[in-house]
Design a protein around this motif. Structure first.
Motif, PDB file in Angstrom:
ATOM      1  N   ILE A 193      33.650  23.029 -30.466  1.00  0.00           N
ATOM      2  CA  ILE A 193      35.004  22.474 -30.328  1.00  0.00           C
ATOM      3  C   ILE A 193      34.997  20.952 -30.266  1.00  0.00           C
ATOM      4  CG2 ILE A 193      35.779  24.541 -29.112  1.00  0.00           C
ATOM      5  CD1 ILE A 193      35.809  22.867 -26.514  1.00  0.00           C
ATOM      6  N   ASN A 194      33.841  20.309 -30.402  1.00  0.00           N
ATOM      7  CA  ASN A 194      33.784  18.859 -30.218  1.00  0.00           C
ATOM      8  C   ASN A 194      34.145  18.102 -31.494  1.00  0.00           C
ATOM      9  OD1 ASN A 194      31.545  19.115 -31.869  1.00  0.00           O
ATOM     10  ND2 ASN A 194      30.103  18.181 -30.444  1.00  0.00           N
ATOM     11  N   GLY A 195      34.064  16.778 -31.424  1.00  0.00           N
ATOM     12  CA  GLY A 195      34.415  15.927 -32.559  1.00  0.00           C
ATOM     13  C   GLY A 195      33.304  15.748 -33.562  1.00  0.00           C
ATOM     14  N   MET A 196      32.168  16.431 -33.375  1.00  0.00           N
ATOM     15  CA  MET A 196      31.062  16.455 -34.336  1.00  0.00           C
ATOM     16  C   MET A 196      30.377  15.107 -34.519  1.00  0.00           C
ATOM     17  SD  MET A 196      32.934  18.964 -37.090  1.00  0.00           S
ATOM     18  CE  MET A 196      34.551  18.433 -36.512  1.00  0.00           C
ATOM     19  N   VAL A 197      30.671  14.121 -33.676  1.00  0.00           N
ATOM     20  CA  VAL A 197      30.047  12.806 -33.810  1.00  0.00           C
ATOM     21  C   VAL A 197      28.595  12.894 -33.353  1.00  0.00           C
ATOM     22  CG1 VAL A 197      30.079  10.406 -33.023  1.00  0.00           C
ATOM     23  CG2 VAL A 197      32.228  11.593 -33.521  1.00  0.00           C
ATOM     24  N   TYR A 198      27.692  12.413 -34.198  1.00  0.00           N
ATOM     25  CA  TYR A 198      26.266  12.496 -33.900  1.00  0.00           C
ATOM     26  C   TYR A 198      25.764  11.138 -33.414  1.00  0.00           C
ATOM     27  CZ  TYR A 198      21.290  13.512 -34.275  1.00  0.00           C
ATOM     28  OH  TYR A 198      19.959  13.688 -33.986  1.00  0.00           O
ATOM     29  N   ILE A 199      25.610  11.026 -32.107  1.00  0.00           N
ATOM     30  CA  ILE A 199      25.083   9.814 -31.476  1.00  0.00           C
ATOM     31  C   ILE A 199      24.004  10.231 -30.489  1.00  0.00           C
ATOM     32  CG2 ILE A 199      25.593   7.861 -29.957  1.00  0.00           C
ATOM     33  CD1 ILE A 199      26.786   7.423 -32.638  1.00  0.00           C
ATOM     34  N   ARG A 200      22.867   9.556 -30.551  1.00  0.00           N
ATOM     35  CA  ARG A 200      21.770   9.903 -29.652  1.00  0.00           C
ATOM     36  C   ARG A 200      21.802   9.122 -28.347  1.00  0.00           C
ATOM     37  NH1 ARG A 200      16.777   9.512 -34.006  1.00  0.00           N
ATOM     38  NH2 ARG A 200      17.214  11.433 -35.186  1.00  0.00           N
ATOM     39  N   GLY A 201      22.446   7.957 -28.338  1.00  0.00           N
ATOM     40  CA  GLY A 201      22.360   7.062 -27.194  1.00  0.00           C
ATOM     41  C   GLY A 201      21.382   5.944 -27.487  1.00  0.00           C
ATOM     42  N   HIS A 202      21.282   5.011 -26.573  1.00  0.00           N
ATOM     43  CA  HIS A 202      20.408   3.845 -26.761  1.00  0.00           C
ATOM     44  C   HIS A 202      19.005   4.163 -26.262  1.00  0.00           C
ATOM     45  CE1 HIS A 202      19.039  -0.344 -26.597  1.00  0.00           C
ATOM     46  NE2 HIS A 202      20.111  -0.643 -27.340  1.00  0.00           N
ATOM     47  N   ARG A 203      17.999   3.573 -26.895  1.00  0.00           N
ATOM     48  CA  ARG A 203      16.614   3.805 -26.466  1.00  0.00           C
ATOM     49  C   ARG A 203      16.417   3.425 -24.997  1.00  0.00           C
ATOM     50  NH1 ARG A 203      12.030   1.956 -28.542  1.00  0.00           N
ATOM     51  NH2 ARG A 203      12.692   2.239 -30.687  1.00  0.00           N
ATOM     52  N   HIS A 204      17.138   2.424 -24.506  1.00  0.00           N
ATOM     53  CA  HIS A 204      16.986   2.024 -23.104  1.00  0.00           C
ATOM     54  C   HIS A 204      17.403   3.131 -22.141  1.00  0.00           C
ATOM     55  CE1 HIS A 204      17.277  -2.547 -24.224  1.00  0.00           C
ATOM     56  NE2 HIS A 204      16.166  -1.974 -24.637  1.00  0.00           N
ATOM     57  N   ASP A 205      18.327   3.994 -22.567  1.00  0.00           N
ATOM     58  CA  ASP A 205      18.771   5.088 -21.697  1.00  0.00           C
ATOM     59  C   ASP A 205      17.593   5.976 -21.308  1.00  0.00           C
ATOM     60  OD1 ASP A 205      21.509   4.346 -21.866  1.00  0.00           O
ATOM     61  OD2 ASP A 205      21.686   5.386 -23.779  1.00  0.00           O
ATOM     62  N   TYR A 206      16.799   6.328 -22.279  1.00  0.00           N
ATOM     63  CA  TYR A 206      15.685   7.246 -22.028  1.00  0.00           C
ATOM     64  C   TYR A 206      14.522   6.543 -21.328  1.00  0.00           C
ATOM     65  CZ  TYR A 206      18.637   9.870 -25.124  1.00  0.00           C
ATOM     66  OH  TYR A 206      19.736  10.496 -25.670  1.00  0.00           O
ATOM     67  N   ASP A 207      14.323   5.281 -21.657  1.00  0.00           N
ATOM     68  CA  ASP A 207      13.290   4.526 -20.944  1.00  0.00           C
ATOM     69  C   ASP A 207      13.652   4.379 -19.468  1.00  0.00           C
ATOM     70  OD1 ASP A 207      11.794   4.283 -23.231  1.00  0.00           O
ATOM     71  OD2 ASP A 207      12.527   2.278 -23.730  1.00  0.00           O
ATOM     72  N   GLN A 208      14.959   4.296 -19.178  1.00  0.00           N
ATOM     73  CA  GLN A 208      15.384   4.249 -17.782  1.00  0.00           C
ATOM     74  C   GLN A 208      15.084   5.573 -17.078  1.00  0.00           C
ATOM     75  OE1 GLN A 208      19.599   3.905 -16.989  1.00  0.00           O
ATOM     76  NE2 GLN A 208      19.271   3.251 -14.882  1.00  0.00           N
ATOM     77  N   TRP A 209      15.282   6.684 -17.774  1.00  0.00           N
ATOM     78  CA  TRP A 209      14.939   7.976 -17.167  1.00  0.00           C
ATOM     79  C   TRP A 209      13.473   7.975 -16.735  1.00  0.00           C
ATOM     80  CZ3 TRP A 209      17.228  12.394 -20.748  1.00  0.00           C
ATOM     81  CH2 TRP A 209      18.627  12.257 -20.796  1.00  0.00           C
ATOM     82  N   GLN A 210      12.625   7.466 -17.614  1.00  0.00           N
ATOM     83  CA  GLN A 210      11.201   7.444 -17.275  1.00  0.00           C
ATOM     84  C   GLN A 210      10.937   6.535 -16.092  1.00  0.00           C
ATOM     85  OE1 GLN A 210       8.164   8.272 -20.151  1.00  0.00           O
ATOM     86  NE2 GLN A 210       7.352   6.203 -19.910  1.00  0.00           N
ATOM     87  N   GLN A 211      11.615   5.410 -16.024  1.00  0.00           N
ATOM     88  CA  GLN A 211      11.449   4.488 -14.894  1.00  0.00           C
ATOM     89  C   GLN A 211      11.911   5.123 -13.591  1.00  0.00           C
ATOM     90  OE1 GLN A 211      13.655   1.032 -16.153  1.00  0.00           O
ATOM     91  NE2 GLN A 211      12.286   0.652 -17.896  1.00  0.00           N
ATOM     92  N   LEU A 212      12.836   6.074 -13.674  1.00  0.00           N
ATOM     93  CA  LEU A 212      13.319   6.778 -12.488  1.00  0.00           C
ATOM     94  C   LEU A 212      12.374   7.897 -12.051  1.00  0.00           C
ATOM     95  CD1 LEU A 212      17.129   7.007 -13.385  1.00  0.00           C
ATOM     96  CD2 LEU A 212      16.095   5.586 -11.600  1.00  0.00           C
ATOM     97  N   GLY A 213      11.258   8.040 -12.750  1.00  0.00           N
ATOM     98  CA  GLY A 213      10.268   9.040 -12.376  1.00  0.00           C
ATOM     99  C   GLY A 213      10.224  10.256 -13.273  1.00  0.00           C
ATOM    100  N   CYS A 214      11.028  10.261 -14.331  1.00  0.00           N
ATOM    101  CA  CYS A 214      11.058  11.401 -15.251  1.00  0.00           C
ATOM    102  C   CYS A 214      10.011  11.197 -16.342  1.00  0.00           C
ATOM    103  CB  CYS A 214      12.453  11.575 -15.846  1.00  0.00           C
ATOM    104  SG  CYS A 214      13.732  11.855 -14.602  1.00  0.00           S
ATOM    105  N   GLU A 215       8.764  11.414 -15.983  1.00  0.00           N
ATOM    106  CA  GLU A 215       7.666  11.230 -16.927  1.00  0.00           C
ATOM    107  C   GLU A 215       7.833  12.167 -18.117  1.00  0.00           C
ATOM    108  OE1 GLU A 215       5.191   9.078 -17.059  1.00  0.00           O
ATOM    109  OE2 GLU A 215       5.913   8.050 -15.253  1.00  0.00           O
ATOM    110  N   GLY A 216       7.578  11.621 -19.311  1.00  0.00           N
ATOM    111  CA  GLY A 216       7.714  12.413 -20.532  1.00  0.00           C
ATOM    112  C   GLY A 216       9.094  12.378 -21.131  1.00  0.00           C
TER     113      GLY A 216
END
Length: 559
Positions: free
Chosen positions: A103-126
């Motif tokens: 039901i969504n708008g079908m827009v394909y966006i992954r997010g910024h690379r910094h978003d995931y690097d921040q997850w890792q900095q928060l302790g989410c290894e991998g």
């Protein structure tokens, strides 16, 4: 494989290696990938119906499915929001195969690379960008990669079709030109090396049709796109199966109690139960099963299995505000006799060629920009809509033609929560995003409104004429900030990207560890957007599918 055949196998066997609860963006990916191993059996439970319906496959039908309650949309509402002058926020969630990807708008966006690097900095290894990129690539077949434009950032053989719009609207191109005239750079690929700029979105479509996660992961190998298991004998897909609770032996999850066709039964999981019910229903199911804040559970009458205070906390969502402009053109969607006549011809065009306005996702173009030059990445997203789109879920459609532009703050500081309304999973949860409880979020919304008005004032759009609606109080130029703030509180609402309520991490409020295992119990994981520790800078469907892909590998590695 027909749904009836899947049902027949279920009647003969109520025990599986894995049970996945929720056939949404992540759940379809988890179940589909696990079932690639012919030695295991997987049951995928979905409370809603199948996705074999024109309102799912036809892109323009999202105007109906996303905005209205029905068999494929839970159409939740939040509790009254103080930051929105006491209004309740509309919170649609997909119900049925494909979940919100139907039901969504079908827009394909992954997010910024910094978003995931921040997850890792928060302790989410991998979970850094370099770790998750292979899963984005594995999930997709990107049209640009299959047309001689191979790119290390794109996939070319995954089940999720991603492509450019087949026939972009002239007003979408005008928006991009106007954004460039307003000072934003042109960006041909928001998932490329840079996110900043304006351009046309890529969409999860193939041959002009929606390509939801069910079509990608469940119907694979079936040319009709209508089989349920894509030839994988170990995969059983059960629609109309409402999960009521996770069952435990001691502290180990051993199955799921469901109601289907009015009959309650228990399905057993030999290895693991994976909850993929989304940012609202995943914490709801955990709490209804006795895992969550003990005091809250007791107040609802739920027996506590494990006191886990982070369940339901950390709710984040993209608050969105829209500026409308009425324009007398049937190139834009609208409720008029002329518009209806245009749509008749467009329906014929779509049936013949799968192109034209019926193949549109309505939000074809957009932009990312930084509200302050000192920021490391864009903090505001714009989404240009080919219709007069206002408050969702409440206001009736406005007659006439026009366009709108959404603005949302990508990384809001406001945090809310989800709570049980009752111990019964068939009742709606209590949703409180606490929109605009952080002052910084309002500052970003003001910046978004001002950028929209700057773009609207450029020649590329001004040549089409028209009049802005409900913005007279802003005044000329940048606009009066006090009036803009009032406008935001009166008109803003969710753009439907809730995450974070089963947060992944290593701190005491984390619900799952970096392997997505629920802390304090065994045999239970969560795999969907609820595990995001922080909201990504963009739409959330692609990241949710990535989470499902990675979860399957994590589960297989521990088997």
């Amino acid at each position: 494989m027909s749904s009836n055949a899947a049902i027949g196998r279920e009647a003969a066997a109520a025990e599986f290696d894995y049970i996945v609860v929720g056939a949404g963006s992540a759940g379809c990916a988890v179940a589909g990938r696990l079932a690639e191993d012919p030695s295991v059996t997987v049951a995928l439970l979905e409370a809603g119906p199948d996705d074999h319906h024109y309102t799912v496959w036809t892109p323009i039908a999202l105007a109906r499915t996303a905005m209205n309650a029905g068999p494929r949309n839970y159409a939740y509402y939040s509790v009254p929001q103080a930051g929105l002058n006491g209004r309740r926020s509309y919170q649609p969630r997909g119900r049925g195969l494909g979940g919100s990807s139907s039901i969504n708008g079908m827009v394909y966006i992954r997010g910024h690379r910094h978003d995931y690097d921040q997850w890792q900095q928060l302790g989410c290894e991998g979970w850094g960008y370099d770790d998750v990129l292979p899963y984005f690539r594995r999930s997709e077949t990107n049209q640009r990669s299959t047309m001689g434009h191979a790119d290390p950032l794109r996939g070319d053989s995954g089940p999720l079709h991603v492509g450019d719009l087949r026939s972009p609207n002239v007003f979408s191109r005008r928006f991009v030109d106007a954004a460039r005239q307003a000072g934003l750079p042109l960006n041909h690929d928001f998932n490329g090396a840079q996110q900043d700029g304006a351009g046309l979105y890529q969409v999860t479509q193939h041959n002009g049709e929606r390509w939801n996660s069910a079509r990608a992961y469940l119907h694979r190998g079936d040319a009709s796109g209508r089989g349920l298991n894509g030839g994988r004998k170990g995969l059983v897909v059960l629609t109309g199966a409402q999960a009521l609770g996770i069952e435990f032996t001691g502290r180990r999850a051993t199955g799921v109690r469901v109601v289907r066709g009015g009959v309650e039964q228990s399905l057993r999981a030999r290895r693991e139960v994976i909850i993929s019910a989304g940012a609202f229903n995943s914490p709801q199911l955990l709490m209804a099963s006795g895992i969550g804040p003990a005091e809250h559970l007791r107040s609802i009458g739920v027996q506590v299995v494990h006191d886990l205070p982070g369940v339901g906390e950390n709710l984040q969502d993209h608050l969105d505000v829209t500026i409308q402009k009425a324009v007398n053109s049937t190139d834009l969607f609208g409720y008029t006799l002329r518009g209806a006549a245009r749509m008749v011809s467009e329906i014929v065009r779509y049936r013949r060629h799968r192109t034209g306005m019926v193949s549109s996702n309505i939000v074809e173009a957009g932009a990312f920009f930084r509200s302050r030059p000192d920021l490391a990445e864009p903090d505001v997203q714009l989404a240009f809509a080919l219709a007069l789109v206002g408050n969702r879920g409440s206001a009736k459609a406005r007659p006439g033609h026009g366009y709108s532009c959404h603005a949302c703050v990508l990384r809001p500081e406001s945090r809310g929560h989800v709570r049980l309304g009752s111990a019964d999973m068939r009742d709606a949860p209590l949703i409180d995003p606490r929109f605009l409880s952080a002052e910084a979020d309002m500052e970003g919304m003001v910046a978004g409104v001002r950028m929209i008005r700057r773009i609207y004032a450029q020649d590329a759009l001004m040549q089409a004429g028209g009049k802005e609606l409900k913005t007279d109080a802003f005044g000329p130029g940048e606009g009066d900030e006090s009036a803009i703030r009032d406008f935001v509180r009166d008109n803003a609402d969710s753009i439907f990207h809730p995450v974070g309520t089963c947060k992944m991490g290593v701190d005491e409020m984390a619900v799952v560890d970096p392997s997505l295992r629920v802390r304090g119990v065994e045999g239970l994981r969560v795999a969907d957007a609820s595990i995001m520790p922080t909201l990504v800078g963009g739409n959330t469907n692609a990241p949710a599918i990535m989470i499902g892909e990675k979860a399957a590998d994590l589960i297989r590695a521990s088997a």
